[in-house]
Design a protein around this motif. Structure first.
Motif, PDB file in Angstrom:
ATOM      1  N   LEU A  95       0.920  -1.109  -0.231  1.00 20.40           N
ATOM      2  CA  LEU A  95       0.133   0.053  -0.007  1.00 20.40           C
ATOM      3  C   LEU A  95       0.965   1.032   0.065  1.00 20.40           C
ATOM      4  O   LEU A  95       1.788   1.343   0.704  1.00 20.40           O
ATOM      5  CB  LEU A  95      -0.879   0.060   1.164  1.00 20.40           C
ATOM      6  N   GLY A  96       0.448   2.326  -0.753  1.00 17.25           N
ATOM      7  CA  GLY A  96       1.090   3.540  -0.796  1.00 17.25           C
ATOM      8  C   GLY A  96      -0.222   4.523  -0.437  1.00 17.25           C
ATOM      9  O   GLY A  96      -1.036   4.377  -0.981  1.00 17.25           O
ATOM     10  N   ILE A 145      -1.843  -0.862  -4.696  1.00 16.20           N
ATOM     11  CA  ILE A 145      -3.000   0.083  -4.555  1.00 16.20           C
ATOM     12  C   ILE A 145      -2.400   1.222  -3.893  1.00 16.20           C
ATOM     13  O   ILE A 145      -1.511   1.430  -2.936  1.00 16.20           O
ATOM     14  CB  ILE A 145      -3.910  -0.570  -3.578  1.00 16.20           C
ATOM     15  N   GLY A 146      -2.999   2.501  -4.309  1.00 19.04           N
ATOM     16  CA  GLY A 146      -2.658   3.762  -3.672  1.00 19.04           C
ATOM     17  C   GLY A 146      -3.686   4.405  -3.506  1.00 19.04           C
ATOM     18  O   GLY A 146      -4.853   4.331  -4.174  1.00 19.04           O
ATOM     19  N   PHE A 159      -8.628   5.821 -11.247  1.00 24.91           N
ATOM     20  CA  PHE A 159      -8.898   6.317  -9.802  1.00 24.91           C
ATOM     21  C   PHE A 159     -10.510   6.232  -9.399  1.00 24.91           C
ATOM     22  O   PHE A 159     -11.197   6.390 -10.316  1.00 24.91           O
ATOM     23  CB  PHE A 159      -8.585   7.835 -10.271  1.00 24.91           C
ATOM     24  N   ILE A 160     -10.505   5.893  -8.208  1.00 24.01           N
ATOM     25  CA  ILE A 160     -12.059   5.369  -7.850  1.00 24.01           C
ATOM     26  C   ILE A 160     -12.400   6.235  -6.792  1.00 24.01           C
ATOM     27  O   ILE A 160     -11.532   5.945  -5.630  1.00 24.01           O
ATOM     28  CB  ILE A 160     -12.160   3.859  -7.514  1.00 24.01           C
ATOM     29  N   LYS A 161     -13.338   7.019  -6.639  1.00 21.57           N
ATOM     30  CA  LYS A 161     -13.468   7.877  -5.212  1.00 21.57           C
ATOM     31  C   LYS A 161     -13.786   7.100  -4.157  1.00 21.57           C
ATOM     32  O   LYS A 161     -14.758   6.410  -4.230  1.00 21.57           O
ATOM     33  CB  LYS A 161     -14.276   8.855  -5.564  1.00 21.57           C
ATOM     34  N   MET A 269      -8.914   5.724  -4.335  1.00 20.21           N
ATOM     35  CA  MET A 269      -8.259   4.450  -4.438  1.00 20.21           C
ATOM     36  C   MET A 269      -7.763   4.242  -6.082  1.00 20.21           C
ATOM     37  O   MET A 269      -8.481   4.367  -7.103  1.00 20.21           O
ATOM     38  CB  MET A 269      -9.047   2.964  -4.219  1.00 20.21           C
ATOM     39  N   ALA A 270      -6.396   4.235  -6.150  1.00 19.75           N
ATOM     40  CA  ALA A 270      -5.739   4.447  -7.438  1.00 19.75           C
ATOM     41  C   ALA A 270      -4.907   2.992  -7.643  1.00 19.75           C
ATOM     42  O   ALA A 270      -4.419   2.462  -7.056  1.00 19.75           O
ATOM     43  CB  ALA A 270      -4.425   5.521  -7.504  1.00 19.75           C
TER      44      ALA A 270
END
Length: 295
Positions: A95-96, A145-146, A159-161, A269-270
């Motif tokens: 995770l970042g 995942i970022g 990109f998912i809000k 979430m990227a």
């Protein structure tokens, strides 16, 4: 060099008998003899010599055996590691995430995910950074995942809000603006500002707010981390527009709700588009989407 041939070589080196080795390997003796001959031809040296009804390693065969065994052990370790990381009941998610999420959001979401999957052996690596570094980390596969801001023209990233962040004006305790419970951004013009660096995903959001009122921040210092910003404000280096995150209550500052202009500060979430991910990463991604309304 044929992997099977190397495995045959090790077996023969240990048993020192062609018939026994072939039986253990479930191959014919001629097949084993051919494999050893092919290895010797490729290496340009004899690996075995006859010793009665058996065979023994030559001086050079003994040297070669050490390296082959080490290589096969390393390969098996890699096979075991890869299977462990990509099976359906175990794996590590890298995770970042941006700094504002490290104190509360990330620990909370990970803890809930692990609790829901107590019967599985999932693990995490954690790295906080700015949005630019997170996007780079996704591209070079350092991160699976970022959690970060959206960046325009990043066509390889989805990109998912997942949540919104409230922006506030933070000032030193008993500052002349402290009398306001909520404030228009225009009232902050004329004061020195602590701003985020240009690599921060939040910097263009705040810059755009000032553009909406046709003003510019009078920036005295630029910082990357929210804690640094709050610390400078507390010591009267300036005021700041920043997310209303939990640790602000531990600093000697006053927090004022930003009333106008209207803004949208979203966290996303990227992840890379059209990229294979392990079952663990896929499971965590789906968990975040199922639960994002709770954040």
């Amino acid at each position: 060099m044929n992997l099977n041939h190397l495995q045959y070589f090790v077996k023969l080196a240990h048993l020192e008998h062609y018939t026994k080795a072939a039986k253990d390997l479930s191959i014919t003796q001629p097949s084993l003899s051919h494999a050893i001959s092919a290895l010797e031809e490729e290496l340009g040296t004899k690996l075995f010599e006859k010793h009665g009804r058996n065979v023994v390693l030559t001086k050079y065969g003994k040297i070669f055996l050490k390296y082959v065994e080490k290589s096969l052990d390393s390969l098996q370790e890699g096979i075991d590691k890869t299977k462990a990381l990509t099976c359906s009941t175990s794996g590590v998610i890298d995770l970042g995430y941006i700094y504002t999420l490290e104190a509360e959001f990330v620990p909370m979401i990970v803890r809930r995910f692990l609790k829901e999957n107590e019967d599985k052996n999932f693990g995490f690596t954690f790295s906080s950074s700015n949005t630019k570094s997170i996007i780079e980390g996704l591209k070079n596969e350092r991160f699976d995942i970022g959690f970060c801001s959206m960046v325009e023209d990043e066509n390889s990233i989805e990109f998912i809000k997942i949540k919104e962040e409230e922006l506030v004006v933070v000032v030193p305790k008993n500052h002349e603006l402290s009398k306001y419970k909520e404030i228009d951004l225009v009232k902050t013009v004329g004061y020195k500002h602590i701003a985020f660096t240009k690599s921060s995903g939040l910097r263009p959001v705040i810059d755009n707010l000032f553009k909406q009122i046709n003003k510019k921040q009078d920036i005295s210092y630029e910082v990357e981390k929210d804690e640094s910003m709050a610390g400078l404000v507390a010591e009267n280096f300036g005021i700041a527009v920043m997310p209303n995150i939990p640790f602000l209550k531990y600093f000697n500052v006053d927090i004022i709700k930003l009333k106008s202009p209207v803004y949208s500060r979203n966290i996303y979430m990227a992840k890379l588009k059209n990229k294979y991910v392990s079952p663990a990463v896929d499971e965590f991604s789906k968990f975040v989407l199922r639960n994002c309304k709770m954040f």
